[in-house]
Scaffold this motif. Structure first.
Motif, mmCIF file in Angstrom:
data_model
loop_
_atom_site.group_PDB
_atom_site.id
_atom_site.type_symbol
_atom_site.label_atom_id
_atom_site.label_comp_id
_atom_site.label_asym_id
_atom_site.label_seq_id
_atom_site.Cartn_x
_atom_site.Cartn_y
_atom_site.Cartn_z
ATOM 1 N N LYS A 31 -164.331 2.503 82.268
ATOM 2 C CA LYS A 31 -163.299 1.961 83.150
ATOM 3 C C LYS A 31 -163.785 0.647 83.745
ATOM 4 O O LYS A 31 -164.981 0.439 83.928
ATOM 5 C CB LYS A 31 -162.953 2.959 84.244
ATOM 6 N N THR A 32 -162.826 -0.234 84.045
ATOM 7 C CA THR A 32 -163.200 -1.571 84.500
ATOM 8 C C THR A 32 -163.010 -1.794 85.996
ATOM 9 O O THR A 32 -163.422 -2.836 86.501
ATOM 10 C CB THR A 32 -162.388 -2.633 83.727
ATOM 11 N N ASP A 33 -162.394 -0.826 86.694
ATOM 12 C CA ASP A 33 -162.211 -1.038 88.133
ATOM 13 C C ASP A 33 -163.548 -0.906 88.862
ATOM 14 O O ASP A 33 -164.466 -0.235 88.391
ATOM 15 C CB ASP A 33 -161.166 -0.059 88.702
ATOM 16 N N ILE A 34 -163.638 -1.550 89.981
ATOM 17 C CA ILE A 34 -164.890 -1.620 90.730
ATOM 18 C C ILE A 34 -165.376 -0.234 91.153
ATOM 19 O O ILE A 34 -166.575 0.069 91.053
ATOM 20 C CB ILE A 34 -164.752 -2.546 91.957
ATOM 21 N N ALA A 35 -164.469 0.624 91.596
ATOM 22 C CA ALA A 35 -164.871 1.957 92.055
ATOM 23 C C ALA A 35 -165.491 2.765 90.909
ATOM 24 O O ALA A 35 -166.520 3.418 91.091
ATOM 25 C CB ALA A 35 -163.675 2.695 92.646
ATOM 26 N N SER A 36 -164.879 2.710 89.736
ATOM 27 C CA SER A 36 -165.409 3.464 88.588
ATOM 28 C C SER A 36 -166.746 2.902 88.132
ATOM 29 O O SER A 36 -167.662 3.658 87.819
ATOM 30 C CB SER A 36 -164.407 3.436 87.425
ATOM 31 N N ARG A 37 -166.844 1.588 88.084
ATOM 32 C CA ARG A 37 -168.109 0.978 87.664
ATOM 33 C C ARG A 37 -169.226 1.322 88.650
ATOM 34 O O ARG A 37 -170.352 1.611 88.253
ATOM 35 C CB ARG A 37 -167.948 -0.534 87.531
ATOM 36 N N SER A 38 -168.902 1.312 89.936
ATOM 37 C CA SER A 38 -169.895 1.677 90.948
ATOM 38 C C SER A 38 -170.282 3.141 90.831
ATOM 39 O O SER A 38 -171.465 3.492 90.933
ATOM 40 C CB SER A 38 -169.346 1.399 92.352
ATOM 41 N N ALA A 39 -169.293 4.006 90.616
ATOM 42 C CA ALA A 39 -169.573 5.436 90.480
ATOM 43 C C ALA A 39 -170.427 5.701 89.243
ATOM 44 O O ALA A 39 -171.346 6.524 89.281
ATOM 45 C CB ALA A 39 -168.265 6.227 90.410
ATOM 46 N N CYS A 40 -170.148 5.022 88.149
ATOM 47 C CA CYS A 40 -170.923 5.166 86.916
ATOM 48 C C CYS A 40 -172.380 4.795 87.169
ATOM 49 O O CYS A 40 -173.295 5.572 86.875
ATOM 50 C CB CYS A 40 -170.322 4.285 85.827
ATOM 51 N N GLY A 41 -172.596 3.622 87.712
ATOM 52 C CA GLY A 41 -173.958 3.161 87.975
ATOM 53 C C GLY A 41 -174.676 4.053 88.973
ATOM 54 O O GLY A 41 -175.857 4.378 88.798
#
Length: 119
Positions: A31-41
């Motif tokens: 996913k490319t949204d900021i929340a998903s990218r942050s959650a992934c990392g």
């Protein structure tokens, strides 16, 4: 009414208590949204930290030891860790069904092996 809501919530919990898998993690990380990218990392870094601390508790991580899955360089970035885990899942299709933290450990182990490790 409150009792009904509590009962419904209690009954719903077992249905939503599925393990977070490698496929779920990979999907989150695409996913490319900021929340998903942050959650992934954050998930990957947290899982890596958890594995590191567990190994430290059972025998230390001062050098390559049996059971030490990975040795991260001090300058490793979150995106490098994410890329390593996603690559591992892509190259090992059965890893999609693994628990996500297992996929993280194995992916980081493939990308950042400990020099001289016997595993």
């Amino acid at each position: 009414m409150l009792r009904v809501l509590i009962c419904v919530s209690v009954l719903a919990v077992p249905l939503s208590a599925n393990a977070f898998t490698g496929a779920d993690l990979n999907k989150l990380c695409t996913k490319t949204d900021i929340a998903s990218r942050s959650a992934c990392g954050a998930y990957i870094e947290g899982a890596a930290d958890g594995v590191f601390n567990t190994i430290d508790a059972i025998g230390g991580t001062t050098g390559p030891r049996v059971g030490q899955y990975f040795c991260l360089p001090p300058d490793a970035r979150s995106q490098q860790l994410t890329d390593a885990v996603r690559k591992f899942i892509a190259e090992n299709p059965n890893a999609a069904s693994f628990n996500a933290s297992t996929a993280v450990s194995l992916g980081l182990g493939k990308a950042f092996p400990c020099k001289g490790a016997t595993n």
